[in-house]
Design an enzyme around this catalytic site. Structure first.
Site, PDB file in Angstrom:
ATOM      1  N   GLU A  90      23.514   9.997  -0.760  1.00 31.89           N
ATOM      2  CA  GLU A  90      23.311   8.582  -0.456  1.00 31.89           C
ATOM      3  C   GLU A  90      23.044   7.817  -1.749  1.00 31.89           C
ATOM      4  OE1 GLU A  90      20.700   7.872   2.959  1.00 31.89           O
ATOM      5  OE2 GLU A  90      19.811   6.207   1.850  1.00 31.89           O
TER       6      GLU A  90
ATOM      7  N   ARG B  59      -2.463  10.842   1.917  1.00 28.77           N
ATOM      8  CA  ARG B  59      -3.045  11.610   3.011  1.00 28.77           C
ATOM      9  C   ARG B  59      -3.815  12.803   2.443  1.00 28.77           C
ATOM     10  NH1 ARG B  59       1.596  13.294   6.940  1.00 28.77           N
ATOM     11  NH2 ARG B  59       1.716  11.165   7.728  1.00 28.77           N
TER      12      ARG B  59
ATOM     13  N   ASP C 191      13.113  -0.392  12.833  1.00 31.92           N
ATOM     14  CA  ASP C 191      13.335   0.972  13.265  1.00 31.92           C
ATOM     15  C   ASP C 191      13.876   0.946  14.687  1.00 31.92           C
ATOM     16  OD1 ASP C 191      12.786   2.676  11.147  1.00 31.92           O
ATOM     17  OD2 ASP C 191      10.622   2.581  11.451  1.00 31.92           O
TER      18      ASP C 191
ATOM     19  N   ARG D  56      19.213  10.275  -2.332  1.00 28.82           N
ATOM     20  CA  ARG D  56      18.864  11.467  -1.574  1.00 28.82           C
ATOM     21  C   ARG D  56      20.088  12.238  -1.119  1.00 28.82           C
ATOM     22  NH1 ARG D  56      15.931   8.697   3.722  1.00 28.82           N
ATOM     23  NH2 ARG D  56      17.394   7.006   3.997  1.00 28.82           N
TER      24      ARG D  56
ATOM     25  N   ARG E 294       0.860  -1.179   0.000  1.00 30.63           N
ATOM     26  CA  ARG E 294       0.000   0.000   0.000  1.00 30.63           C
ATOM     27  C   ARG E 294       0.896   1.228   0.000  1.00 30.63           C
ATOM     28  NH1 ARG E 294      -1.166   2.378   4.736  1.00 30.63           N
ATOM     29  NH2 ARG E 294       0.476   1.881   6.186  1.00 30.63           N
TER      30      ARG E 294
ATOM     31  N   ARG F 262      20.728  -5.193   0.382  1.00 37.96           N
ATOM     32  CA  ARG F 262      21.114  -4.050  -0.456  1.00 37.96           C
ATOM     33  C   ARG F 262      22.068  -3.234   0.394  1.00 37.96           C
ATOM     34  NH1 ARG F 262      21.208  -3.082  -5.565  1.00 37.96           N
ATOM     35  NH2 ARG F 262      20.614  -0.879  -5.467  1.00 37.96           N
TER      36      ARG F 262
ATOM     37  N   TYR G 145      14.689  -5.554   8.886  1.00 38.23           N
ATOM     38  CA  TYR G 145      14.779  -4.108   9.041  1.00 38.23           C
ATOM     39  C   TYR G 145      13.962  -3.721  10.275  1.00 38.23           C
ATOM     40  CZ  TYR G 145      14.477   0.821   8.750  1.00 38.23           C
ATOM     41  OH  TYR G 145      14.572   2.150   9.085  1.00 38.23           O
TER      42      TYR G 145
HETATM   43  P1  FAD Z   1      23.772  -2.004  14.254  1.00 41.79           P
HETATM   44  O1  FAD Z   1      23.561  -0.553  14.494  1.00 41.79           O
HETATM   45  O2  FAD Z   1      24.133  -2.432  12.890  1.00 41.79           O
HETATM   46  O3  FAD Z   1      24.876  -2.531  15.289  1.00 41.79           O
HETATM   47  C1  FAD Z   1      25.535  -3.763  15.143  1.00 41.79           C
HETATM   48  C2  FAD Z   1      26.991  -3.560  15.551  1.00 41.79           C
HETATM   49  O4  FAD Z   1      27.657  -4.825  15.614  1.00 41.79           O
HETATM   50  C3  FAD Z   1      27.776  -2.730  14.552  1.00 41.79           C
HETATM   51  O5  FAD Z   1      28.402  -1.648  15.212  1.00 41.79           O
HETATM   52  C4  FAD Z   1      28.784  -3.706  13.968  1.00 41.79           C
HETATM   53  O6  FAD Z   1      30.023  -3.088  13.629  1.00 41.79           O
HETATM   54  C5  FAD Z   1      28.965  -4.682  15.126  1.00 41.79           C
HETATM   55  N1  FAD Z   1      29.455  -6.002  14.720  1.00 41.79           N
HETATM   56  C6  FAD Z   1      28.915  -6.813  13.767  1.00 41.79           C
HETATM   57  N2  FAD Z   1      29.647  -7.946  13.661  1.00 41.79           N
HETATM   58  C7  FAD Z   1      30.642  -7.851  14.561  1.00 41.79           C
HETATM   59  C8  FAD Z   1      31.747  -8.714  14.918  1.00 41.79           C
HETATM   60  N3  FAD Z   1      31.946  -9.879  14.294  1.00 41.79           N
HETATM   61  N4  FAD Z   1      32.594  -8.311  15.888  1.00 41.79           N
HETATM   62  C9  FAD Z   1      32.425  -7.119  16.513  1.00 41.79           C
HETATM   63  N5  FAD Z   1      31.405  -6.259  16.206  1.00 41.79           N
HETATM   64  C10 FAD Z   1      30.536  -6.631  15.243  1.00 41.79           C
HETATM   65  N6  FAD Z   1      15.459   3.685  12.312  1.00 41.79           N
HETATM   66  C11 FAD Z   1      14.610   4.635  12.788  1.00 41.79           C
HETATM   67  O7  FAD Z   1      13.927   4.414  13.792  1.00 41.79           O
HETATM   68  N7  FAD Z   1      14.532   5.866  12.180  1.00 41.79           N
HETATM   69  C12 FAD Z   1      15.267   6.186  11.086  1.00 41.79           C
HETATM   70  O8  FAD Z   1      15.162   7.309  10.569  1.00 41.79           O
HETATM   71  C13 FAD Z   1      16.144   5.187  10.562  1.00 41.79           C
HETATM   72  N8  FAD Z   1      16.887   5.451   9.476  1.00 41.79           N
HETATM   73  C14 FAD Z   1      17.682   4.482   8.956  1.00 41.79           C
HETATM   74  C15 FAD Z   1      18.403   4.777   7.807  1.00 41.79           C
HETATM   75  C16 FAD Z   1      19.204   3.817   7.224  1.00 41.79           C
HETATM   76  C17 FAD Z   1      19.980   4.140   5.991  1.00 41.79           C
HETATM   77  C18 FAD Z   1      19.248   2.512   7.788  1.00 41.79           C
HETATM   78  C19 FAD Z   1      20.060   1.435   7.135  1.00 41.79           C
HETATM   79  C20 FAD Z   1      18.557   2.208   8.946  1.00 41.79           C
HETATM   80  C21 FAD Z   1      17.765   3.194   9.551  1.00 41.79           C
HETATM   81  N9  FAD Z   1      17.062   2.953  10.735  1.00 41.79           N
HETATM   82  C22 FAD Z   1      16.221   3.921  11.222  1.00 41.79           C
HETATM   83  C23 FAD Z   1      17.209   1.673  11.475  1.00 41.79           C
HETATM   84  C24 FAD Z   1      18.354   1.702  12.532  1.00 41.79           C
HETATM   85  O9  FAD Z   1      19.570   1.964  11.876  1.00 41.79           O
HETATM   86  C25 FAD Z   1      18.404   0.358  13.270  1.00 41.79           C
HETATM   87  O10 FAD Z   1      17.209   0.196  14.012  1.00 41.79           O
HETATM   88  C26 FAD Z   1      19.585   0.201  14.246  1.00 41.79           C
HETATM   89  O11 FAD Z   1      20.797   0.582  13.690  1.00 41.79           O
HETATM   90  C27 FAD Z   1      19.708  -1.251  14.687  1.00 41.79           C
HETATM   91  O12 FAD Z   1      20.660  -1.396  15.721  1.00 41.79           O
HETATM   92  P2  FAD Z   1      21.459  -2.755  15.901  1.00 41.79           P
HETATM   93  O13 FAD Z   1      22.190  -2.645  17.193  1.00 41.79           O
HETATM   94  O14 FAD Z   1      20.562  -3.911  15.697  1.00 41.79           O
HETATM   95  O15 FAD Z   1      22.468  -2.828  14.646  1.00 41.79           O
END
Ligand code: FAD
Length: 369
Positions: A300, A176, A350, A280, A172, A249, A348
Site C-alpha cells: 500500500e 497501553r 469506519d 504497509r 493524543r 489523500r 472518514y
Molecule cells: P464507498 O465504499 O466509497 O462507496 C461509494 C460507492 O459509490 C463506490 O462504489 C463508488 O464507485 C460509487 N460512486 C461514486 N460516485 C458515483 C457515481 N457518480 N455514479 C455511480 N457510482 C458512484 N473501516 C473500518 O471499520 N475498518 C477498517 O479496517 C477500515 N479500513 C479502511 C482502510 C482504508 C484504506 C480506507 C480508505 C477505509 C477503511 N475503512 C475501514 C472505512 C470504510 O472503507 C468505509 O467506512 C466505507 O467504505 C464507507 O462506505 P461508503 O458506502 O460510504 O463509501
C-alpha cells in the site's frame, strides 16, 4: 416515465444497506454503480482461494451490539483480532504501543519501568507550545517511539515532513501499559468468513443494479426516473465543483501472488522507516486463517490526490471544511436528493459508523414502517 421509488448512487456499504432496507419495505429500487463491481471500498475478490481486500485492509469492529447483530444477519464473522506489527529497518515492534513494544525498545519489564522511561523521554525534549507534528509527537511519547514508529510512517502518509505538518493532526497517541496487542478496544471485531462481497450479494439480492454506470453520464434522466435519489458519491462533484474542490489523500495498491504459503506471518505489517516507499504490506490469508500453498500480498502506497483518481482520506483542515460547509448548505435544500456515506459527507467513517448512520436515515425515511 417515473419508475423507481429510490435510485441509489453507489453500491458501497451506505448505499447497499439503504437499498436493502427500502426493498424490505416494498419500495422499488435501482442501484447505480460506476465501478465494475458492488461493495465500494469493502469489495473483496477471491484470488487463489484467498479473499483479497482490494481497496485496503478492512476489519469490522464496534461496541454497538445493534450494529454487530445487524451485520451478522448477512454473514458469519470470524474471530480475527487486529494486531499489526511495525517493521523499522528490520526491527519488529508490536502495535499499538504497549508493553510488548516498550519491552523490545528499552528492555523494560514492568508497567512502572515503562511509564518512567516514557516520562524521561518526554521531559527530555519537551516543547511548551509545539509548532509542528514532530514536537507534538515527542511531547506525547518521547524521541524513541517518535523516530522509530511515527516519523517515517507519518511522512509517507501525508507526503510531507513531520516538521511541516501541523501539531493538531495527532491530539493524543494511545499508549497501553499492558501486554495486549489488540489494536481495537471494541467489544466486537472480526472479518466476514468468505469475504465482504458475500454481504453485498445478500444486501442487493433481488435488487436491480447497473454496474459501470456513472450517475453523472445521464443525471437528468435518472433524476426523472425516481421519486428520490440517494447519492453516496463526492459532494463537490454533485455541484460540479462550483464552490471549490474538496481535497483528499489517495492510495495505490500493488497486489502480488507469491509462490509460498506464508510471506510475513501477519495480516498487516507497517513499514515505519521513510526509505521503504510503501506504508504497509497486507497478507490477506491471515485475515481468514486460510491454509493454501500460495499467498497474496498487497503493498500500500500513500500518494497525492488529484481530481480523477480515487479519493481515500479527506483532508479535514479549515480550508476544506469551509468549502464542505457551503456544499452542505446547498445539499440540505435539495427537494428530492438525499446524501450520505464517506464521500457525500466528506468524512472518514469506519464501517460501524456507516451502519449507524444509514440506519438513522432509514428510520427517518420510513418512520412508521
Ligand atoms: P464507498 O465504499 O466509497 O462507496 C461509494 C460507492 O459509490 C463506490 O462504489 C463508488 O464507485 C460509487 N460512486 C461514486 N460516485 C458515483 C457515481 N457518480 N455514479 C455511480 N457510482 C458512484 N473501516 C473500518 O471499520 N475498518 C477498517 O479496517 C477500515 N479500513 C479502511 C482502510 C482504508 C484504506 C480506507 C480508505 C477505509 C477503511 N475503512 C475501514 C472505512 C470504510 O472503507 C468505509 O467506512 C466505507 O467504505 C464507507 O462506505 P461508503 O458506502 O460510504 O463509501
Amino acid at each position: 416515465m417515473k419508475k423507481y421509488d429510490y435510485i441509489i448512487v453507489g453500491s458501497g456499504l451506505y448505499g447497499a444497506i439503504f437499498a436493502y432496507e427500502a426493498k424490505k419495505r416494498g419500495k422499488n429500487v435501482l442501484v447505480l454503480e460506476k465501478r465494475s463491481h458492488i461493495g465500494g471500498n469493502l469489495y473483496t475478490k477471491e484470488v487463489e482461494g484467498i479473499n483479497v481486500h482490494v481497496y485496503g485492509a478492512h476489519i469490522f469492529h464496534t461496541s454497538n451490539k445493534k450494529v454487530w447483530d445487524y451485520v451478522n444477519q448477512f454473514t458469519e464473522f470470524n474471530n480475527y483480532v487486529n494486531s499489526p506489527i511495525a517493521n523499522y529497518k528490520g526491527e519488529i515492534y508490536n502495535l499499538p504501543f504497549n508493553m510488548n513494544t516498550f519491552s523490545k525498545l528499552w528492555g523494560v519489564i514492568t508497567p512502572e519501568e515503562a511509564s518512567k522511561k516514557i516520562e524521561e523521554q518526554r521531559s527530555g525534549m519537551f516543547t511548551k507550545e509545539p509548532k509542528n507534528l514532530e514536537e507534538q509527537a515527542i511531547n506525547l511519547v518521547g524521541i524513541d517511539i517518535y523516530e522509530k514508529l511515527i516519523k517515517g510512517y507519518t511522512e509517507k502518509q501525508w507526503g510531507r515532513k513531520c516538521t511541516e505538518l501541523p501539531p493538531f493532526i495527532i491530539k493524543r497517541l494511545p499508549v497501553r501499559f499492558t501486554y495486549n496487542n489488540n489494536y481495537f478496544n471494541d467489544r466486537y471485531q472480526g472479518i466476514p468468513i468468505g469475504g465482504y462481497t458475500k454481504i453485498f450479494n445478500k444486501l442487493l439480492d433481488g435488487i436491480e443494479v447497473k454496474l459501470k454506470v456513472d450517475y453523472f453520464s445521464q443525471k437528468e434522466y435518472f433524476d426523472e426516473m425516481a421519486d428520490k435519489v440517494l447519492y453516496t458519491g463526492p459532494l463537490d462533484q454533485f455541484y460540479n465543483y462550483s464552490e471549490g474542490v474538496l481535497e483528499y489523500r489517495s492510495l495505490r495498491f500493488e497486489h502480488e501472488i507469491k509462490d509460498m504459503s506464508n510471506f510475513q506471518g501477519n495480516a498487516v505489517v507497517n513499514y515505519t522507516d521513510v526509505e521503504t516507499p510503501y506504508t504497509r504490506i497486507l497478507e490477506h490469508k491471515h485475515f481468514e486463517m486460510v491454509e493454501t500453498n500460495k499467498t497474496v500480498i498487497t503493498k500500500e502506497y500513500s500518494i497525492d490526490w488529484t481530481l480523477g483518481i480515487e479519493p481515500y482520506y479527506p483532508i479535514n483542515d479549515n480550508a476544506n471544511q469551509i468549502i464542505y460547509d457551503k456544499y452542505k448548505k446547498l445539499s440540505d435544500k435539495e427537494p428530492k436528493h438525499l446524501f450520505g456515506g464517506r464521500l457525500a459527507e466528506y468524512k472518514y467513517y469506519d464501517m460501524h459508523i456507516i451502519v449507524e448512520r444509514v440506519l438513522e436515515l432509514v428510520n427517518k425515511e420510513f418512520p412508521n414502517e
